[in-house]
Motif scaffolding. Structure first.
Motif, PDB file in Angstrom:
ATOM      1  N   ASN A  40      99.341 -64.558 -62.771  1.00  0.00           N
ATOM      2  CA  ASN A  40      99.478 -64.192 -61.465  1.00  0.00           C
ATOM      3  C   ASN A  40      99.776 -65.421 -60.389  1.00  0.00           C
ATOM      4  O   ASN A  40     100.113 -65.654 -59.649  1.00  0.00           O
ATOM      5  CB  ASN A  40      98.015 -63.163 -61.588  1.00  0.00           C
ATOM      6  CG  ASN A  40      98.425 -62.131 -62.494  1.00  0.00           C
ATOM      7  OD1 ASN A  40      99.436 -61.384 -62.084  1.00  0.00           O
ATOM      8  ND2 ASN A  40      97.276 -61.236 -62.656  1.00  0.00           N
ATOM      9  N   ARG A  41      98.653 -66.638 -61.006  1.00  0.00           N
ATOM     10  CA  ARG A  41      98.658 -67.311 -60.244  1.00  0.00           C
ATOM     11  C   ARG A  41     100.123 -67.983 -59.797  1.00  0.00           C
ATOM     12  O   ARG A  41     100.312 -68.700 -58.774  1.00  0.00           O
ATOM     13  CB  ARG A  41      97.479 -69.109 -60.507  1.00  0.00           C
ATOM     14  CG  ARG A  41      96.703 -67.970 -60.421  1.00  0.00           C
ATOM     15  CD  ARG A  41      95.177 -69.520 -60.528  1.00  0.00           C
ATOM     16  NE  ARG A  41      95.157 -69.754 -61.800  1.00  0.00           N
ATOM     17  CZ  ARG A  41      94.634 -69.377 -62.965  1.00  0.00           C
ATOM     18  NH1 ARG A  41      93.611 -68.715 -62.756  1.00  0.00           N
ATOM     19  NH2 ARG A  41      94.299 -69.679 -64.399  1.00  0.00           N
ATOM     20  N   ILE A  42     100.662 -68.627 -60.884  1.00  0.00           N
ATOM     21  CA  ILE A  42     102.558 -68.828 -61.233  1.00  0.00           C
ATOM     22  C   ILE A  42     102.935 -68.128 -60.263  1.00  0.00           C
ATOM     23  O   ILE A  42     103.830 -68.751 -59.087  1.00  0.00           O
ATOM     24  CB  ILE A  42     102.920 -69.480 -61.891  1.00  0.00           C
ATOM     25  CG1 ILE A  42     102.210 -69.860 -62.972  1.00  0.00           C
ATOM     26  CG2 ILE A  42     104.375 -69.266 -62.246  1.00  0.00           C
ATOM     27  CD1 ILE A  42     101.811 -69.932 -64.415  1.00  0.00           C
ATOM     28  N   GLU A  43     102.278 -66.533 -59.996  1.00  0.00           N
ATOM     29  CA  GLU A  43     103.382 -65.471 -59.499  1.00  0.00           C
ATOM     30  C   GLU A  43     103.420 -66.091 -57.638  1.00  0.00           C
ATOM     31  O   GLU A  43     104.300 -66.135 -57.231  1.00  0.00           O
ATOM     32  CB  GLU A  43     103.525 -64.919 -59.735  1.00  0.00           C
ATOM     33  CG  GLU A  43     104.444 -62.973 -58.837  1.00  0.00           C
ATOM     34  CD  GLU A  43     103.262 -61.938 -59.612  1.00  0.00           C
ATOM     35  OE1 GLU A  43     105.012 -61.406 -59.922  1.00  0.00           O
ATOM     36  OE2 GLU A  43     103.108 -61.585 -60.033  1.00  0.00           O
ATOM     37  N   GLY A  44     101.721 -66.068 -57.476  1.00  0.00           N
ATOM     38  CA  GLY A  44     101.649 -66.709 -56.251  1.00  0.00           C
ATOM     39  C   GLY A  44     102.119 -68.473 -55.603  1.00  0.00           C
ATOM     40  O   GLY A  44     102.459 -68.178 -54.339  1.00  0.00           O
ATOM     41  N   GLN A  45     102.418 -69.261 -56.728  1.00  0.00           N
ATOM     42  CA  GLN A  45     102.611 -70.112 -56.570  1.00  0.00           C
ATOM     43  C   GLN A  45     104.662 -70.149 -55.722  1.00  0.00           C
ATOM     44  O   GLN A  45     105.057 -70.978 -55.077  1.00  0.00           O
ATOM     45  CB  GLN A  45     103.329 -71.110 -57.356  1.00  0.00           C
ATOM     46  CG  GLN A  45     101.153 -71.789 -57.738  1.00  0.00           C
ATOM     47  CD  GLN A  45     100.917 -72.441 -58.751  1.00  0.00           C
ATOM     48  OE1 GLN A  45     101.328 -72.088 -59.870  1.00  0.00           O
ATOM     49  NE2 GLN A  45     100.817 -73.899 -58.118  1.00  0.00           N
ATOM     50  N   ILE A  46     104.933 -69.152 -56.637  1.00  0.00           N
ATOM     51  CA  ILE A  46     106.674 -68.682 -56.709  1.00  0.00           C
ATOM     52  C   ILE A  46     107.060 -68.764 -55.288  1.00  0.00           C
ATOM     53  O   ILE A  46     107.904 -69.096 -54.687  1.00  0.00           O
ATOM     54  CB  ILE A  46     107.186 -68.114 -57.622  1.00  0.00           C
ATOM     55  CG1 ILE A  46     107.379 -69.415 -59.085  1.00  0.00           C
ATOM     56  CG2 ILE A  46     108.427 -68.092 -57.044  1.00  0.00           C
ATOM     57  CD1 ILE A  46     107.859 -70.407 -59.096  1.00  0.00           C
ATOM     58  N   ARG A  47     106.427 -67.573 -55.137  1.00  0.00           N
ATOM     59  CA  ARG A  47     105.933 -66.798 -53.889  1.00  0.00           C
ATOM     60  C   ARG A  47     105.969 -67.616 -52.460  1.00  0.00           C
ATOM     61  O   ARG A  47     106.977 -67.924 -51.312  1.00  0.00           O
ATOM     62  CB  ARG A  47     105.020 -65.433 -53.334  1.00  0.00           C
ATOM     63  CG  ARG A  47     105.828 -64.284 -54.185  1.00  0.00           C
ATOM     64  CD  ARG A  47     104.906 -62.949 -53.840  1.00  0.00           C
ATOM     65  NE  ARG A  47     103.320 -62.923 -54.049  1.00  0.00           N
ATOM     66  CZ  ARG A  47     102.845 -62.691 -55.428  1.00  0.00           C
ATOM     67  NH1 ARG A  47     103.532 -62.253 -56.635  1.00  0.00           N
ATOM     68  NH2 ARG A  47     101.634 -62.718 -55.628  1.00  0.00           N
ATOM     69  N   GLY A  48     104.884 -68.660 -52.916  1.00  0.00           N
ATOM     70  CA  GLY A  48     104.675 -69.719 -51.836  1.00  0.00           C
ATOM     71  C   GLY A  48     105.640 -70.803 -51.633  1.00  0.00           C
ATOM     72  O   GLY A  48     106.093 -70.956 -50.160  1.00  0.00           O
ATOM     73  N   VAL A  49     106.495 -71.163 -52.703  1.00  0.00           N
ATOM     74  CA  VAL A  49     107.466 -71.636 -52.335  1.00  0.00           C
ATOM     75  C   VAL A  49     108.838 -71.245 -52.037  1.00  0.00           C
ATOM     76  O   VAL A  49     108.953 -72.084 -51.298  1.00  0.00           O
ATOM     77  CB  VAL A  49     107.711 -72.380 -53.738  1.00  0.00           C
ATOM     78  CG1 VAL A  49     109.057 -73.125 -54.210  1.00  0.00           C
ATOM     79  CG2 VAL A  49     106.989 -73.125 -54.441  1.00  0.00           C
ATOM     80  N   LYS A  50     108.965 -69.718 -51.847  1.00  0.00           N
ATOM     81  CA  LYS A  50     110.062 -69.202 -51.164  1.00  0.00           C
ATOM     82  C   LYS A  50     109.919 -69.243 -49.662  1.00  0.00           C
ATOM     83  O   LYS A  50     110.976 -69.554 -49.422  1.00  0.00           O
ATOM     84  CB  LYS A  50     110.589 -67.460 -52.078  1.00  0.00           C
ATOM     85  CG  LYS A  50     111.148 -66.237 -51.344  1.00  0.00           C
ATOM     86  CD  LYS A  50     111.510 -65.864 -51.493  1.00  0.00           C
ATOM     87  CE  LYS A  50     112.107 -65.197 -51.868  1.00  0.00           C
ATOM     88  NZ  LYS A  50     112.436 -62.769 -51.265  1.00  0.00           N
TER      89      LYS A  50
END
Length: 113
Positions: A40-50
């Motif tokens: 879930n944290r990684i998913e949030g990181q990826i959304r942040g990168v986008k």
């Protein structure tokens, strides 16, 4: 919060498959929660990168966030690999299924790319 990233690994068991049934791994609830939380944290990181890219954030800052996400995903892979080695691989070798070694080598090569 988990006391240890490795908590619950000893409770992982793999079940052999028969016929067309896929092979499954049964992780402890603690490990599943740990992995799910990390993902879930990684998913949030990826959304942040986008979002950073959409906002034209300085490239070096975006690359730093990508490196952090890759590292976090690597940590998830290490936990799964450790559990796989300690349970699935051991069980399959004990059952005489030595082809698991070649399967493991292919997987490790994929992880190391």
């Amino acid at each position: 919060m988990m006391n240890s990233a490795h908590e619950g690994l000893e409770e992982q068991h793999c079940h052999s498959h028969s016929g067309d049934e896929p092979r499954k791994s049964h992780h402890s609830e603690k490990l599943k929660q740990n992995l799910s939380s990390r993902l879930n944290r990684i998913e949030g990181q990826i959304r942040g990168v986008k979002a950073m890219i959409e906002k034209d954030t300085y490239c070096d800052d975006v690359l730093t966030q990508i490196a952090a996400a890759q590292s976090a995903l690597g940590s998830v892979a290490k936990l799964l690999l450790e559990g796989h080695l300690k349970s699935c691989v051991v069980e399959r070798i004990q059952a005489g299924e030595e082809e698991v070694i070649q399967e493991l080598l292919v997987t490790v090569n994929k992880l190391m790319k």
